[in-house]
Design an enzyme around this catalytic site. Structure first.
Site, mmCIF file in Angstrom:
data_model
loop_
_atom_site.group_PDB
_atom_site.id
_atom_site.type_symbol
_atom_site.label_atom_id
_atom_site.label_comp_id
_atom_site.label_asym_id
_atom_site.label_seq_id
_atom_site.Cartn_x
_atom_site.Cartn_y
_atom_site.Cartn_z
ATOM 1 N N THR A 11 12.932 1.359 -3.478
ATOM 2 C CA THR A 11 13.279 2.488 -4.344
ATOM 3 C C THR A 11 12.493 3.689 -3.832
ATOM 4 O O THR A 11 11.620 3.559 -2.983
ATOM 5 C CB THR A 11 12.860 2.220 -5.804
ATOM 6 O OG1 THR A 11 11.436 2.084 -5.844
ATOM 7 C CG2 THR A 11 13.509 0.972 -6.367
ATOM 8 N N VAL A 64 3.428 -1.349 -2.327
ATOM 9 C CA VAL A 64 3.112 0.056 -2.583
ATOM 10 C C VAL A 64 3.638 0.912 -1.426
ATOM 11 O O VAL A 64 3.274 0.716 -0.269
ATOM 12 C CB VAL A 64 1.592 0.261 -2.740
ATOM 13 C CG1 VAL A 64 1.286 1.735 -3.006
ATOM 14 C CG2 VAL A 64 1.043 -0.623 -3.861
ATOM 15 N N LYS A 65 4.522 1.845 -1.794
ATOM 16 C CA LYS A 65 5.169 2.687 -0.781
ATOM 17 C C LYS A 65 4.375 3.985 -0.660
ATOM 18 O O LYS A 65 4.176 4.712 -1.645
ATOM 19 C CB LYS A 65 6.604 2.970 -1.231
ATOM 20 C CG LYS A 65 7.556 3.254 -0.106
ATOM 21 C CD LYS A 65 8.973 3.251 -0.658
ATOM 22 C CE LYS A 65 9.989 3.595 0.394
ATOM 23 N NZ LYS A 65 11.329 3.732 -0.183
ATOM 24 N N VAL A 66 3.913 4.258 0.554
ATOM 25 C CA VAL A 66 2.972 5.360 0.811
ATOM 26 C C VAL A 66 3.568 6.287 1.869
ATOM 27 O O VAL A 66 4.051 5.809 2.898
ATOM 28 C CB VAL A 66 1.630 4.772 1.336
ATOM 29 C CG1 VAL A 66 0.646 5.876 1.669
ATOM 30 C CG2 VAL A 66 1.037 3.792 0.335
ATOM 31 N N ALA A 98 7.620 0.223 -4.505
ATOM 32 C CA ALA A 98 7.427 1.224 -5.563
ATOM 33 C C ALA A 98 6.592 2.356 -4.967
ATOM 34 O O ALA A 98 5.483 2.119 -4.462
ATOM 35 C CB ALA A 98 6.713 0.588 -6.746
#
Ligand code: G3P
Length: 217
Positions: A27, A86-88, A60
């Site tokens: 997402t 965790v999307k960074v 996310a």
């Protein structure tokens, strides 16, 4: 190659999951907004709803752009559910945060990657996934697929374990080319996954088989 679906639409996630070929979900804030999911609490609830629908990794995305903010947000997201990745973003503070999360054993997806140099940095920082945006490169007359090939070569040269997650996939041929180039994952709209099914000879052949079978009745 793993198939992720690139959407926050629960109905589409469910349809892809029912097909039995879904390995995860990605997402981003734009995809959340497209579904009308806004505000911290609603976004968090939505991530949990997605995690409860599928068995694979669910990316996310943080919205902070400073190291302390990315770490705080990322740790809270990771604590939500074991499937959360965790999307960074690929920025200086993001690379520092990737290394921090790697050292803590938190899974990460480095997003907004548009060059081999960025992908090399993400791998050095230990990212679980790197997300090169192939469609957006194609949009500006640059070969997105060439980037997947270049990253594959670089990662194989040094044995980097970071998985290449081809993103901004727009159509079925992107998926085929990703598989040919050795992407570990393609995250796709549902329409592109379903388009893989299509072939007129399949439809013609099936119609004939059914018609021939009916002759015997
Ligand atoms: O996975 C990244 C994706 O959501 C971006 O896709 O089509 O907006 O370039 P697109």
């Amino acid at each position: 190659m793993k198939f992720f679906i690139d959407t926050a639409n629960l109905q589409q996630i469910s349809e892809a999951n029912d097909l039995g070929v879904l390995d995860g979900v990605t997402t981003n804030p734009s995809l959340m907004a497209k579904e009308g999911i806004t505000g911290h609490d609603n976004v968090i609830k939505h991530y949990l709803a997605i995690c409860n629908m599928v068995t694979g990794d669910v990316s996310a995305e943080v919205i902070s752009t400073d190291f302390a903010g990315i770490v705080k947000e990322g740790e809270a997201l990771a604590a939500l559910h074991p499937q959360i990745v965790v999307k960074v973003p690929m920025i200086k503070e993001g690379v520092k945060a990737l290394k921090y999360f790697t050292d803590k054993g938190i899974k990460t997806n480095c997003t907004l990657v548009f060059s081999a140099g960025q992908a090399l940095l993400a791998a050095k920082a230990g990212a679980t996934y790197v997300s090169p945006f192939i469609g957006r490169l194609d949009d500006v007359s640059t070969d997105g697929m060439r980037l997947i090939e270049d990253i594959r070569t670089i990662y194989d040269n040094y044995g980097y374990q970071t998985q290449i997650l081809a993103a901004s996939v727009r159509h079925a041929m992107h998926i085929i080319h990703c598989a040919q180039a050795g992407a570990d994952v393609a995250t796709c709209p549902l329409s592109a996954i379903l388009d893989l099914l299509k072939h007129p000879l399949t439809d013609i052949g099936l119609a004939k088989f059914l018609a021939d079978h009916a002759k015997g009745k």
